[in-house]
Motif scaffolding. Sequence first.
Motif, short mmCIF file in Angstrom:
data_model
loop_
_atom_site.label_atom_id
_atom_site.label_comp_id
_atom_site.label_asym_id
_atom_site.label_seq_id
_atom_site.Cartn_x
_atom_site.Cartn_y
_atom_site.Cartn_z
N ALA A 93 0.82 -1.22 0.00
CA ALA A 93 0.00 0.00 0.00
C ALA A 93 0.85 1.27 0.00
O ALA A 93 0.58 2.20 -0.76
CB ALA A 93 -0.96 0.00 1.19
N THR A 94 1.87 1.32 0.83
CA THR A 94 2.67 2.54 0.95
C THR A 94 3.37 2.87 -0.36
O THR A 94 3.34 4.03 -0.84
CB THR A 94 3.69 2.41 2.09
N ALA A 95 4.01 1.88 -0.97
CA ALA A 95 4.74 2.12 -2.22
C ALA A 95 3.78 2.49 -3.35
O ALA A 95 4.06 3.41 -4.13
CB ALA A 95 5.54 0.89 -2.60
N LEU A 96 2.64 1.80 -3.44
CA LEU A 96 1.69 2.11 -4.51
C LEU A 96 1.08 3.49 -4.31
O LEU A 96 0.91 4.25 -5.28
CB LEU A 96 0.60 1.04 -4.54
N ALA A 97 0.77 3.85 -3.08
CA ALA A 97 0.22 5.18 -2.81
C ALA A 97 1.21 6.27 -3.20
O ALA A 97 0.83 7.31 -3.76
CB ALA A 97 -0.16 5.30 -1.33
N PRO A 120 -4.11 8.23 -3.07
CA PRO A 120 -3.12 7.74 -2.10
C PRO A 120 -3.73 7.38 -0.75
O PRO A 120 -3.40 6.33 -0.19
CB PRO A 120 -2.13 8.91 -1.99
N GLU A 121 -4.62 8.23 -0.27
CA GLU A 121 -5.21 7.98 1.05
C GLU A 121 -6.21 6.82 1.04
O GLU A 121 -6.60 6.31 2.09
CB GLU A 121 -5.89 9.24 1.58
N GLY A 122 -6.63 6.39 -0.16
CA GLY A 122 -7.57 5.29 -0.28
C GLY A 122 -6.94 3.99 -0.74
O GLY A 122 -7.66 3.00 -0.99
N ALA A 163 -5.02 1.67 0.78
CA ALA A 163 -5.19 0.51 1.66
C ALA A 163 -6.60 -0.05 1.55
O ALA A 163 -6.79 -1.27 1.51
CB ALA A 163 -4.87 0.90 3.11
N ALA A 164 -7.59 0.84 1.48
CA ALA A 164 -8.98 0.38 1.36
C ALA A 164 -9.22 -0.32 0.03
O ALA A 164 -9.95 -1.32 -0.03
CB ALA A 164 -9.94 1.56 1.53
N GLU A 165 -8.60 0.18 -1.05
CA GLU A 165 -8.76 -0.46 -2.36
C GLU A 165 -8.10 -1.83 -2.37
O GLU A 165 -8.65 -2.79 -2.95
CB GLU A 165 -8.16 0.42 -3.46
N ILE A 166 -6.96 -1.96 -1.74
CA ILE A 166 -6.32 -3.27 -1.64
C ILE A 166 -7.22 -4.23 -0.86
O ILE A 166 -7.43 -5.39 -1.27
CB ILE A 166 -4.93 -3.16 -1.01
N ASP A 167 -7.79 -3.76 0.24
CA ASP A 167 -8.70 -4.60 1.02
C ASP A 167 -9.90 -5.04 0.18
O ASP A 167 -10.36 -6.18 0.27
CB ASP A 167 -9.18 -3.86 2.27
N ARG A 168 -10.44 -4.12 -0.64
CA ARG A 168 -11.59 -4.44 -1.48
C ARG A 168 -11.23 -5.54 -2.48
O ARG A 168 -11.98 -6.51 -2.66
CB ARG A 168 -12.07 -3.19 -2.24
N ARG A 169 -10.08 -5.39 -3.13
CA ARG A 169 -9.67 -6.39 -4.11
C ARG A 169 -9.40 -7.74 -3.45
O ARG A 169 -9.73 -8.79 -4.01
CB ARG A 169 -8.45 -5.90 -4.89
N LEU A 170 -8.83 -7.73 -2.26
CA LEU A 170 -8.55 -8.98 -1.57
C LEU A 170 -9.85 -9.66 -1.13
O LEU A 170 -9.94 -10.90 -1.12
CB LEU A 170 -7.62 -8.75 -0.39
N GLY A 213 12.28 -4.51 -8.79
CA GLY A 213 11.44 -4.93 -7.68
C GLY A 213 10.54 -3.83 -7.15
O GLY A 213 9.81 -4.04 -6.17
N ALA A 214 10.56 -2.66 -7.80
CA ALA A 214 9.70 -1.55 -7.37
C ALA A 214 8.26 -1.78 -7.82
O ALA A 214 8.02 -2.25 -8.94
CB ALA A 214 10.22 -0.24 -7.94
N ALA A 215 7.32 -1.45 -6.96
CA ALA A 215 5.90 -1.55 -7.30
C ALA A 215 5.53 -0.41 -8.24
O ALA A 215 5.73 0.76 -7.90
CB ALA A 215 5.05 -1.50 -6.04
N VAL A 216 4.99 -0.75 -9.43
CA VAL A 216 4.68 0.27 -10.42
C VAL A 216 3.21 0.26 -10.85
O VAL A 216 2.83 1.01 -11.74
CB VAL A 216 5.59 0.14 -11.67
N GLY A 217 2.39 -0.57 -10.21
CA GLY A 217 0.98 -0.57 -10.57
C GLY A 217 0.25 -1.78 -10.05
O GLY A 217 0.80 -2.59 -9.27
#
Length: 198
Positions: A26-30, A49-51, A53-60, A78-82
């Motif tokens: 979440a932090t890197a993607l935000a 950015p502030e949402g 973590a919630a979007e990750i929770d929704r997808r999970l 190894g960087a998160a890009v999307g």
Amino acid sequence: MSRLGPPDLSLTGRNVRLVPLSPDHATALAAEVKAGRLHELWYTFVPPPEGMAAEIDRRLALRDRGEMIPFTILDPTGAAVGMTTYMHIDHTTPRVEIGSTWIIPSAQRGPVNTEAKRLMLEQAFDVWGCLAVEFRTHRLNQQSRRAIERLGAQLDGILRAHLRMPNGTIRDTAVYSITATDWPTVRAHLDWRIARPR
């Protein structure tokens, strides 16, 4: 009935890795969304950015119901890009949609994005035996439509007044697909694109 999965699937290529989406990302993607101001695009949905973590929770949660297989896209460092997903999973046909995708501008129109789609298509056709893979986007999102067409997908049609966007506007959805019959030619095309120097 065939089952598409597993839900914690990982896919690895030379230029990209697709790893199971995790709250740890979440932090890197935000930070990437904020830097690229991707959440300000009106014609698509990129979590702010502030949402994130919630979007990750929704997808999970959708993953846990068998409705989605979500990934974090990692570049060669190894960087998160999307993020991207298999969604609208039809285990019976079988058929899937590749969607809910966003990727930072520096990784667009290059080997990271192209190979990510190539890996997902290979899994869908060669492992799961899908009859078709679908892509959907806003009718007015010309950048997304061009990217989908560069993959080799064909336009199936436009769903008029299909969705209400977060800003209240109504989305006409352009629906594209690649079929199992198309796949050998599309695969050769994508392999050629990935091998070409930028």
